[in-house]
Design a protein around this motif. Structure first.
Motif, PDB file in Angstrom:
ATOM      1  N   THR A  85       0.947   1.012  -0.287  1.00 20.82           N
ATOM      2  CA  THR A  85      -0.417   0.554  -0.548  1.00 20.82           C
ATOM      3  C   THR A  85      -1.317   1.042   0.667  1.00 20.82           C
ATOM      4  O   THR A  85      -2.632   1.117   0.448  1.00 20.82           O
ATOM      5  CB  THR A  85      -0.321  -0.903  -0.700  1.00 20.82           C
ATOM      6  OG1 THR A  85       0.711  -1.220  -1.861  1.00 20.82           O
ATOM      7  CG2 THR A  85      -1.546  -1.558  -0.977  1.00 20.82           C
ATOM      8  N   GLU A 127      -2.282   4.467   0.483  1.00 18.19           N
ATOM      9  CA  GLU A 127      -3.250   4.862  -0.591  1.00 18.19           C
ATOM     10  C   GLU A 127      -4.597   4.329  -0.322  1.00 18.19           C
ATOM     11  O   GLU A 127      -5.590   4.953  -0.676  1.00 18.19           O
ATOM     12  CB  GLU A 127      -2.539   4.059  -1.824  1.00 18.19           C
ATOM     13  CG  GLU A 127      -1.278   4.607  -2.426  1.00 18.19           C
ATOM     14  CD  GLU A 127      -1.581   5.905  -3.311  1.00 18.19           C
ATOM     15  OE1 GLU A 127      -2.702   6.429  -3.422  1.00 18.19           O
ATOM     16  OE2 GLU A 127      -0.620   6.524  -3.542  1.00 18.19           O
ATOM     17  N   THR A 128      -4.685   3.210   0.328  1.00 14.51           N
ATOM     18  CA  THR A 128      -6.154   2.573   0.752  1.00 14.51           C
ATOM     19  C   THR A 128      -6.737   3.374   1.714  1.00 14.51           C
ATOM     20  O   THR A 128      -8.034   3.689   1.632  1.00 14.51           O
ATOM     21  CB  THR A 128      -5.731   0.992   1.259  1.00 14.51           C
ATOM     22  OG1 THR A 128      -5.291   0.402   0.287  1.00 14.51           O
ATOM     23  CG2 THR A 128      -7.266   0.408   1.581  1.00 14.51           C
ATOM     24  N   SER A 151      -3.995  -0.993  -3.880  1.00 19.75           N
ATOM     25  CA  SER A 151      -4.861  -0.242  -3.074  1.00 19.75           C
ATOM     26  C   SER A 151      -6.287  -0.404  -3.682  1.00 19.75           C
ATOM     27  O   SER A 151      -7.365  -0.629  -3.076  1.00 19.75           O
ATOM     28  CB  SER A 151      -4.862   1.319  -2.853  1.00 19.75           C
ATOM     29  OG  SER A 151      -4.833   1.942  -4.007  1.00 19.75           O
TER      30      SER A 151
END
Length: 256
Positions: free
Chosen positions: A24, A27-28, A119
């Protein structure tokens, strides 16, 4: 440690929760480092909110224009991140074989989709905070139940996320890029974001009201501008879109 004093390797995957959290965060960071995605998810909604609130371009009815526009722009921000941005990014990851390679790691495929959704939620929080600050600076006076707003945003995210993943998992990357941007523009104009649905012919209104962007923007507007209770009708429309989108994405998504 063995009897001879040497360490024995203990290979294995990290706990599932830690893997999802790490993916996560990755992805962010990738999303926030992408200039085109930032333009779509942050700059365009902020400019639209400021421009249409300051310049008298569209008749938004009684009251301050920002009171009508802010809920619609919040809905647009959700769509830009959960649908358009996610569809384009995931489509090109699929084309370049990123998803196929990630599928060989200990991270389950469902956990990868969970990380992508996480994300999206992180990005949406940043968007909402920024747009709220800008709207308050423009004189926004919101009302209503925060719980209803949260429920609308969560269901809207689920609906648009499912549709974005469905598009990314079934079309080629170039087709996803074109289709996602085209849908974004069409729904921006015809989804009740900056132009009230009442400006459209009655026959068109009955169809446009069933779109997820219309349900989200109208629901947010009912709560934040009119101060009404829970907009069950709009929530029902979003729930149907979420179920259809996520179900179809799970069924037809191709990883290669």
């Amino acid at each position: 440690m063995t009897a001879t004093g040497t360490f024995t390797p203990k290979p294995g995957a990290a706990p599932l929760g830690r893997m999802i959290a790490a993916q996560t965060a990755l992805e962010t960071r990738m999303l926030l480092r992408n200039g085109e995605q930032l333009l779509l998810t942050v700059v365009i909604p902020t400019l639209l909110l400021t421009l249409f609130s300051v310049v008298d371009i569209v008749d938004t009815g009684r009251g301050e224009p920002v009171d009508f526009l802010a809920p619609g722009i919040l809905a647009l921000a959700v769509m830009s991140t959960a649908f358009t941005g996610q569809a384009i990014a995931t489509g090109f990851e699929r084309r370049y074989g990123v998803l196929k390679r990630l599928g060989t790691t200990p991270l389950p495929r469902w956990a990868l989709m969970t990380a992508k959704t996480g994300s999206v939620l992180v990005t949406e929080v940043l968007q909402i905070v920024l747009l709220t600050v800008v709207a308050f600076a423009l004189g926004w006076s919101p009302h209503g139940n925060p719980g209803a707003v949260l429920l609308l945003l969560v269901l809207g995210t689920a609906a648009f996320s499912g549709l974005g993943l469905l598009m990314a998992g079934t079309l080629k990357a170039e087709a996803t890029l074109a289709a996602a941007n085209l849908v974004f523009l069409l729904l921006l104009v015809a989804g009740g974001v900056v132009v009230p649905l009442s400006k459209f012919p009655d026959a068109a209104q009955s169809v446009l009201q069933l779109l997820p962007i219309s349900a989200l923007s109208d629901g947010l507007r009912d709560v934040l501008q009119q101060g009404t209770g829970v907009p069950w009708g709009d929530l029902g429309i979003l729930a149907v879109w979420a179920a259809l989108g996520l179900g179809a994405a799970a069924r037809f998504f191709r990883w290669e």
